[in-house]
Design a protein around this motif. Structure first.
Motif, PDB file in Angstrom:
ATOM      1  N   GLU A  35       0.825  -1.208   0.000  1.00  0.00           N
ATOM      2  CA  GLU A  35       0.000   0.000   0.000  1.00  0.00           C
ATOM      3  C   GLU A  35       0.864   1.265   0.000  1.00  0.00           C
ATOM      4  O   GLU A  35       0.541   2.245  -0.662  1.00  0.00           O
ATOM      5  CB  GLU A  35      -0.950   0.002   1.201  1.00  0.00           C
ATOM      6  N   CYS A  37       3.850   1.518  -1.297  1.00  0.00           N
ATOM      7  CA  CYS A  37       4.417   1.640  -2.648  1.00  0.00           C
ATOM      8  C   CYS A  37       3.398   2.247  -3.606  1.00  0.00           C
ATOM      9  O   CYS A  37       3.742   3.122  -4.408  1.00  0.00           O
ATOM     10  CB  CYS A  37       4.873   0.276  -3.156  1.00  0.00           C
ATOM     11  N   LYS A  38       2.144   1.800  -3.506  1.00  0.00           N
ATOM     12  CA  LYS A  38       1.088   2.381  -4.352  1.00  0.00           C
ATOM     13  C   LYS A  38       0.931   3.868  -4.058  1.00  0.00           C
ATOM     14  O   LYS A  38       0.753   4.670  -4.966  1.00  0.00           O
ATOM     15  CB  LYS A  38      -0.246   1.682  -4.100  1.00  0.00           C
ATOM     16  N   GLN A  39       1.001   4.220  -2.780  1.00  0.00           N
ATOM     17  CA  GLN A  39       0.819   5.608  -2.386  1.00  0.00           C
ATOM     18  C   GLN A  39       1.971   6.470  -2.895  1.00  0.00           C
ATOM     19  O   GLN A  39       1.766   7.605  -3.307  1.00  0.00           O
ATOM     20  CB  GLN A  39       0.698   5.707  -0.864  1.00  0.00           C
ATOM     21  N   ASP A  41       3.709   5.886  -5.614  1.00  0.00           N
ATOM     22  CA  ASP A  41       3.442   6.058  -7.044  1.00  0.00           C
ATOM     23  C   ASP A  41       2.380   7.124  -7.270  1.00  0.00           C
ATOM     24  O   ASP A  41       2.504   7.970  -8.161  1.00  0.00           O
ATOM     25  CB  ASP A  41       2.986   4.742  -7.678  1.00  0.00           C
ATOM     26  N   SER A  42       1.349   7.093  -6.467  1.00  0.00           N
ATOM     27  CA  SER A  42       0.277   8.083  -6.573  1.00  0.00           C
ATOM     28  C   SER A  42       0.802   9.478  -6.281  1.00  0.00           C
ATOM     29  O   SER A  42       0.496  10.437  -6.991  1.00  0.00           O
ATOM     30  CB  SER A  42      -0.845   7.730  -5.596  1.00  0.00           C
ATOM     31  N   SER A  58      -1.993  12.183  -0.212  1.00  0.00           N
ATOM     32  CA  SER A  58      -1.048  11.079  -0.385  1.00  0.00           C
ATOM     33  C   SER A  58      -0.039  11.032   0.759  1.00  0.00           C
ATOM     34  O   SER A  58       0.274   9.958   1.278  1.00  0.00           O
ATOM     35  CB  SER A  58      -0.298  11.209  -1.714  1.00  0.00           C
TER      36      SER A  58
END
Length: 81
Positions: A35, A37-39, A41-42, A58
């Motif tokens: 999660e 890592c996704k954040q 990227d976001s 973010s």
């Protein structure tokens, strides 16, 4: 719900599906890391858009996930080997 409660909730959820509490914590750590890592990227995408509200959101999500990760580490350190 604070980070400590959320971490315990996650561990309890996965403990019922795993062989041990330490395995449950490891699963939760992987989920939180994914999660984060996704954040990141976001956040990277929002930086390019210069959308201040989304950037702040973010960063707040990353801080929340970091607090959960710290609590998971505390739980992990209390598990007898």
């Amino acid at each position: 719900m604070n980070a400590k409660e959320k971490a315990r909730q996650l561990v309890n959820l996965y403990y019922s599906h795993s062989k041990s509490q330490s395995q449950a914590v490891e699963i939760c750590e992987r989920i939180v890391l994914a999660e984060m890592c996704k954040q990141v990227d976001s956040l990277h995408g929002h930086l390019g858009d210069y959308d201040k509200a989304l950037i702040i959101s973010s960063i707040n999500q990353l801080k929340w996930q970091q607090e959960i990760a710290v609590e998971l580490l505390r739980i992990k350190n209390k598990i007898p080997v």
